[in-house]
Scaffold this motif. Structure first.
Motif, PDB file in Angstrom:
ATOM      1  N   ILE A 165       0.841  -1.205   0.000  1.00  9.75           N
ATOM      2  CA  ILE A 165       0.000   0.000   0.000  1.00  9.75           C
ATOM      3  C   ILE A 165       0.874   1.252   0.000  1.00  9.75           C
ATOM      4  O   ILE A 165       0.623   2.211  -0.746  1.00  9.75           O
ATOM      5  CB  ILE A 165      -0.938  -0.016   1.225  1.00  9.75           C
ATOM      6  N   ASP A 168       2.331   1.777  -3.394  1.00  9.87           N
ATOM      7  CA  ASP A 168       1.326   2.345  -4.308  1.00  9.87           C
ATOM      8  C   ASP A 168       1.175   3.840  -4.091  1.00  9.87           C
ATOM      9  O   ASP A 168       1.065   4.615  -5.050  1.00  9.87           O
ATOM     10  CB  ASP A 168      -0.030   1.656  -4.093  1.00  9.87           C
ATOM     11  N   ASN A 196      -6.152  -5.636  -3.546  1.00  7.18           N
ATOM     12  CA  ASN A 196      -5.075  -4.646  -3.473  1.00  7.18           C
ATOM     13  C   ASN A 196      -4.115  -4.791  -4.656  1.00  7.18           C
ATOM     14  O   ASN A 196      -3.661  -3.794  -5.224  1.00  7.18           O
ATOM     15  CB  ASN A 196      -4.310  -4.794  -2.163  1.00  7.18           C
ATOM     16  N   SER A 200      -3.344  -2.008  -7.629  1.00  7.50           N
ATOM     17  CA  SER A 200      -1.988  -1.604  -7.991  1.00  7.50           C
ATOM     18  C   SER A 200      -1.786  -1.722  -9.501  1.00  7.50           C
ATOM     19  O   SER A 200      -1.229  -0.818 -10.143  1.00  7.50           O
ATOM     20  CB  SER A 200      -0.958  -2.465  -7.247  1.00  7.50           C
TER      21      SER A 200
END
Length: 308
Positions: A165, A168, A196, A200
């Motif tokens: 995260i 990203d 997730n 991305s």
């Protein structure tokens, strides 16, 4: 894991301790009343509990209470264990985990700090601090701690997901995918991780791979709302509007689906399509009339600027 010589390892530990010092002052275990580690039911609620014979018994009782969902009693049992063994890093760590589940971020951070103070190589405590600091919007401090956690224990899936995260957010999509893939090696059926990973890929412009990941997420958990929404966003950007409406209405009403599609089109500067979808949102539900017409007005202003 690559071998790290003692000089580099010492440097890493020093860096982590510096991050800890920068987060907040770390209390000492001894001569501490632990009041900043717990907020919940009154201690009187637990006044009838049997005395502990050992710290290990307190941890066992805490684990049992946590397993049945009684987080307050679990924390209370871990605190009783600390009264018998004040330097027990695992007790502090478990208190941190439960406070994080309760979204008591300051208390969670304090507990993780105390765990790491007693055991600087406690990967779980370092991970916990990193996860808390992410929520406190301190991404660089979080990254240092999370990277140290997976250096100590490469199987820490939450750390890999969190590092994905963070990657990203700074636009390093290759690094993000590397961490999501590492996390999926540990939890291959995780819908959250697949979602997730898909997002991305979406951010990187790899839309075919994004679609595959979103579909994998929904295969793992058909009720994963965020994956449905993300898939609808992707189909809207690809102008696959019928499919977008179909997947969005799996999780939101038709009017909201049209409004979402209109907003995505507006952001992508597809203003004619945005105008059409906002109109459909207003037609589909009176509750969306005001919102949709406000969006329509914004689209019309943008169209007027485009065609003066």
């Amino acid at each position: 894991m690559k071998h790290i010589d003692w000089m580099v390892k010492a440097s890493c530990i020093g860096l982590v301790l510096a991050v800890m010092a920068g987060c907040a002052s770390t209390p000492t275990a001894k001569d501490h009343d632990y009041s900043d580690l717990y907020s919940g039911k009154s201690k009187l609620t637990f006044s009838t509990l049997m005395p502990l014979d050992s710290a290990a018994e307190g941890i066992t009782r805490g684990d049992a209470a946590a397993a049945r969902g009684d987080l307050d009693q679990a924390i209370f049992e871990y605190l009783r264990a600390l009264e018998l063994e004040p330097d027990n890093a695992e007790s502090f760590y478990k208190i941190g985990v439960l406070n994080l589940r309760k979204q008591e971020l300051t208390k969670a951070l304090t507990a993780f700090q105390m765990a790491a103070k007693n055991d600087p190589n406690h990967a779980g405590a370092l991970e916990g601090m990193g996860l808390v600091l992410m929520q406190m919007r301190q991404p660089e401090r979080a990254r240092i701690l999370l990277e140290r956690a997976i250096e100590l224990d490469p199987k820490r899936g939450q750390s890999h997901n969190a590092l994905g995260i963070l990657a990203d957010l700074r636009g390093d999509f290759d690094e993000a995918v590397k961490h999501y893939d590492a996390a999926l090696m540990l939890s291959p059926l995780s819908a959250r991780l697949q979602n997730n990973l898909g997002y991305s890929h979406y951010l990187a412009g790899h839309w075919d791979q994004a679609e595959q990941s979103y579909l994998s997420a929904l295969n793992a958990d058909p009720g994963h709302k965020r994956a449905w929404l993300n898939l609808g966003q992707l189909y809207t950007r690809e102008e696959r509007y019928d499919e977008a409406l179909e997947v969005l209405t799996e999780v939101v009403p038709t009017a909201e689906a049209y409004n979402i599609m209109g907003y995505i089109c507006m952001n992508a500067e597809k203003l004619d399509d945005a105008k059409r979808f906002f109109s459909k949102a207003a037609e589909a539900s009176p509750s969306y009339y005001v919102t949709a017409h406000e969006n329509l007005a914004q689209v019309q202003r943008l169209l007027a600027q485009r065609n003066p």
